[in-house]
Design a protein around this motif. Structure first.
Motif, mmCIF file in Angstrom:
data_model
loop_
_atom_site.group_PDB
_atom_site.id
_atom_site.type_symbol
_atom_site.label_atom_id
_atom_site.label_comp_id
_atom_site.label_asym_id
_atom_site.label_seq_id
_atom_site.Cartn_x
_atom_site.Cartn_y
_atom_site.Cartn_z
ATOM 1 N N PRO A 70 0.827 -1.215 0.000
ATOM 2 C CA PRO A 70 0.000 0.000 0.000
ATOM 3 C C PRO A 70 0.859 1.261 0.000
ATOM 4 O O PRO A 70 1.872 1.328 0.708
ATOM 5 N N ASP A 71 0.461 2.242 -0.813
ATOM 6 C CA ASP A 71 1.148 3.539 -0.905
ATOM 7 C C ASP A 71 2.589 3.429 -1.397
ATOM 8 O O ASP A 71 3.387 4.357 -1.187
ATOM 9 N N ALA A 72 2.930 2.327 -2.047
ATOM 10 C CA ALA A 72 4.293 2.153 -2.538
ATOM 11 C C ALA A 72 4.638 3.232 -3.558
ATOM 12 O O ALA A 72 3.803 3.667 -4.353
ATOM 13 N N ARG A 73 5.891 3.672 -3.529
ATOM 14 C CA ARG A 73 6.383 4.614 -4.524
ATOM 15 C C ARG A 73 6.981 3.787 -5.668
ATOM 16 O O ARG A 73 7.921 3.014 -5.460
ATOM 17 N N VAL A 74 6.434 3.964 -6.874
ATOM 18 C CA VAL A 74 6.768 3.107 -8.010
ATOM 19 C C VAL A 74 7.137 3.971 -9.206
ATOM 20 O O VAL A 74 6.464 4.967 -9.500
ATOM 21 N N ILE A 75 8.187 3.592 -9.946
ATOM 22 C CA ILE A 75 8.530 4.263 -11.184
ATOM 23 C C ILE A 75 8.412 3.277 -12.347
ATOM 24 O O ILE A 75 8.890 2.140 -12.265
ATOM 25 N N ASP A 76 7.724 3.702 -13.401
ATOM 26 C CA ASP A 76 7.545 2.908 -14.612
ATOM 27 C C ASP A 76 8.592 3.383 -15.615
ATOM 28 O O ASP A 76 8.472 4.463 -16.201
ATOM 29 N N VAL A 77 9.632 2.595 -15.791
ATOM 30 C CA VAL A 77 10.793 2.980 -16.596
ATOM 31 C C VAL A 77 10.553 2.614 -18.063
ATOM 32 O O VAL A 77 10.386 1.449 -18.394
ATOM 33 N N GLY A 78 10.551 3.632 -18.929
ATOM 34 C CA GLY A 78 10.261 3.407 -20.340
ATOM 35 C C GLY A 78 8.812 3.047 -20.549
ATOM 36 O O GLY A 78 8.490 2.068 -21.220
ATOM 37 N N THR A 79 7.914 3.841 -19.995
ATOM 38 C CA THR A 79 6.488 3.491 -19.946
ATOM 39 C C THR A 79 5.818 3.422 -21.309
ATOM 40 O O THR A 79 4.834 2.714 -21.474
ATOM 41 N N GLY A 80 6.312 4.158 -22.289
ATOM 42 C CA GLY A 80 5.676 4.131 -23.604
ATOM 43 C C GLY A 80 4.263 4.678 -23.556
ATOM 44 O O GLY A 80 4.032 5.826 -23.189
ATOM 45 N N ASP A 94 -3.733 4.291 -4.820
ATOM 46 C CA ASP A 94 -2.885 4.643 -3.684
ATOM 47 C C ASP A 94 -1.407 4.707 -4.054
ATOM 48 O O ASP A 94 -0.610 5.336 -3.342
ATOM 49 N N LEU A 95 -1.026 4.068 -5.154
ATOM 50 C CA LEU A 95 0.381 4.029 -5.538
ATOM 51 C C LEU A 95 0.884 5.430 -5.877
ATOM 52 O O LEU A 95 0.193 6.216 -6.524
ATOM 53 N N LYS A 96 2.097 5.737 -5.440
ATOM 54 C CA LYS A 96 2.757 7.001 -5.781
ATOM 55 C C LYS A 96 3.597 6.731 -7.027
ATOM 56 O O LYS A 96 4.756 6.355 -6.945
ATOM 57 N N LEU A 97 2.966 6.916 -8.188
ATOM 58 C CA LEU A 97 3.555 6.427 -9.432
ATOM 59 C C LEU A 97 4.192 7.542 -10.243
ATOM 60 O O LEU A 97 3.649 8.644 -10.343
ATOM 61 N N THR A 98 5.354 7.233 -10.810
ATOM 62 C CA THR A 98 6.034 8.128 -11.749
ATOM 63 C C THR A 98 6.158 7.423 -13.090
ATOM 64 O O THR A 98 6.654 6.291 -13.155
ATOM 65 N N PHE A 99 5.689 8.079 -14.139
ATOM 66 C CA PHE A 99 5.829 7.573 -15.501
ATOM 67 C C PHE A 99 7.063 8.217 -16.125
ATOM 68 O O PHE A 99 7.145 9.441 -16.242
ATOM 69 N N LEU A 100 8.019 7.406 -16.554
ATOM 70 C CA LEU A 100 9.261 7.904 -17.151
ATOM 71 C C LEU A 100 9.345 7.476 -18.602
ATOM 72 O O LEU A 100 9.206 6.291 -18.925
ATOM 73 N N ASP A 101 9.572 8.444 -19.489
ATOM 74 C CA ASP A 101 9.767 8.110 -20.901
ATOM 75 C C ASP A 101 10.659 9.158 -21.557
ATOM 76 O O ASP A 101 10.665 10.327 -21.147
ATOM 77 N N ALA A 102 11.380 8.731 -22.583
ATOM 78 C CA ALA A 102 12.315 9.615 -23.266
ATOM 79 C C ALA A 102 11.657 10.460 -24.352
ATOM 80 O O ALA A 102 12.288 11.376 -24.872
ATOM 81 N N LEU A 103 10.399 10.165 -24.714
ATOM 82 C CA LEU A 103 9.712 10.915 -25.755
ATOM 83 C C LEU A 103 8.671 11.853 -25.147
ATOM 84 O O LEU A 103 7.758 11.405 -24.448
ATOM 85 N N GLN A 104 8.788 13.134 -25.444
ATOM 86 C CA GLN A 104 7.892 14.131 -24.884
ATOM 87 C C GLN A 104 6.444 13.905 -25.304
ATOM 88 O O GLN A 104 5.516 14.136 -24.529
ATOM 89 N N LYS A 105 6.224 13.430 -26.538
ATOM 90 C CA LYS A 105 4.847 13.248 -27.003
ATOM 91 C C LYS A 105 4.121 12.177 -26.194
ATOM 92 O O LYS A 105 2.909 12.265 -25.989
ATOM 93 N N ARG A 106 4.851 11.187 -25.732
ATOM 94 C CA ARG A 106 4.223 10.170 -24.877
ATOM 95 C C ARG A 106 3.886 10.755 -23.505
ATOM 96 O O ARG A 106 2.838 10.446 -22.936
ATOM 97 N N ILE A 107 4.773 11.576 -22.975
ATOM 98 C CA ILE A 107 4.513 12.217 -21.690
ATOM 99 C C ILE A 107 3.303 13.140 -21.798
ATOM 100 O O ILE A 107 2.456 13.182 -20.889
#
Length: 239
Positions: A70-80, A94-107
């Protein structure tokens, strides 16, 4: 139109809890994905049933295995296009999620989708190798998840630097991962991790393809030299 029965039957078979709001958000996310996919390449999976199996149900395998607290801090690396992060967040807001991607259009797509779905998460436009050197992200996460297409040794270098000691890196792999385990163990050792092993991650009713989850525990700090500069892990895997 999304086949919500296929989704709910799959989640039930996997033992993953859900509510009606989650089902509605999945349907809405599919619609947003189609809207954007008409003008930019986000996913080649266009059939709705295939998308449920290959993207939604496949993405939530860590929940079936009880891997995210519960409430885990999670990063999605290369989320696409937002996998596995978006299905995880839909089912576990509840997850503290970060979406990481190298392409701005996906973000930009993910920021719009999050707003329209009423979900809260952070997005980050950067290469994994660069983001892992940022103080706000280095060794700050309980879990790093990735469905990126890369060898296991490469994924260790792209994910473990984000994970705090005591956390876990979770990589989606095919059955051929057994051939990569020796290299993965060597890379993990260098990066302050220990490969825990592989767990099965089947999608209900689909015997034609299977993913497994490669789990690597973060057992010590990652040396400052890692990750190496952008592009190097793929060109010269540690192992």
């Amino acid at each position: 139109m999304m086949n919500t029965e296929r989704l709910t039957n799959g989640l039930t078979a996997m033992g993953v809890p859900f509510d009606q709001q989650a089902v509605e958000r999945f349907a809405a996310f599919h619609a947003i994905l189609d809207e954007y996919n008409a003008r930019m390449d986000l996913t080649a999976v266009l059939d709705e049933d295939e998308r449920i199996d290959r993207h939604d149900l496949d993405s939530v395998a860590p929940l079936a295995q009880g891997l995210l607290a519960p409430d885990a801090r999670v990063i999605d690396v290369g989320t696409g296009a937002g996998f596995p992060g978006m299905p995880l967040l839909i089912l576990r807001p509840d997850l503290k999620l970060t979406f990481l991607d190298a392409l701005q259009k996906r973000i930009a797509f993910l920021n719009d989708a999050l707003a329209r779905l009423g979900l809260s998460a952070q997005t980050l436009h950067a290469r994994a190798e660069d983001a892992a050197r940022m103080e706000a992200h280095r060794e700050r996460y309980d879990a790093a998840v990735s469905r990126a297409v890369a060898s296991s040794a490469v994924l260790e270098e792209l994910t473990l630097p984000f994970v705090r000691t005591g956390g876990v890196a979770i990589a989606w792999k095919g059955p051929g991962v057994q051939d990569e385990l020796t290299a993965a163990r060597r890379a993990a050792f260098v990066l302050g991790g220990t490969v825990r092993g592989v767990v099965s991650a089947p999608v209900p009713g689909r015997d034609d393809w299977q993913h497994v989850l490669l789990l690597t525990d973060k057992t010590g700090k990652t040396p400052k030299a890692y990750p190496r500069k952008a592009g190097t892990p793929n060109k010269k895997p540690l192992a």
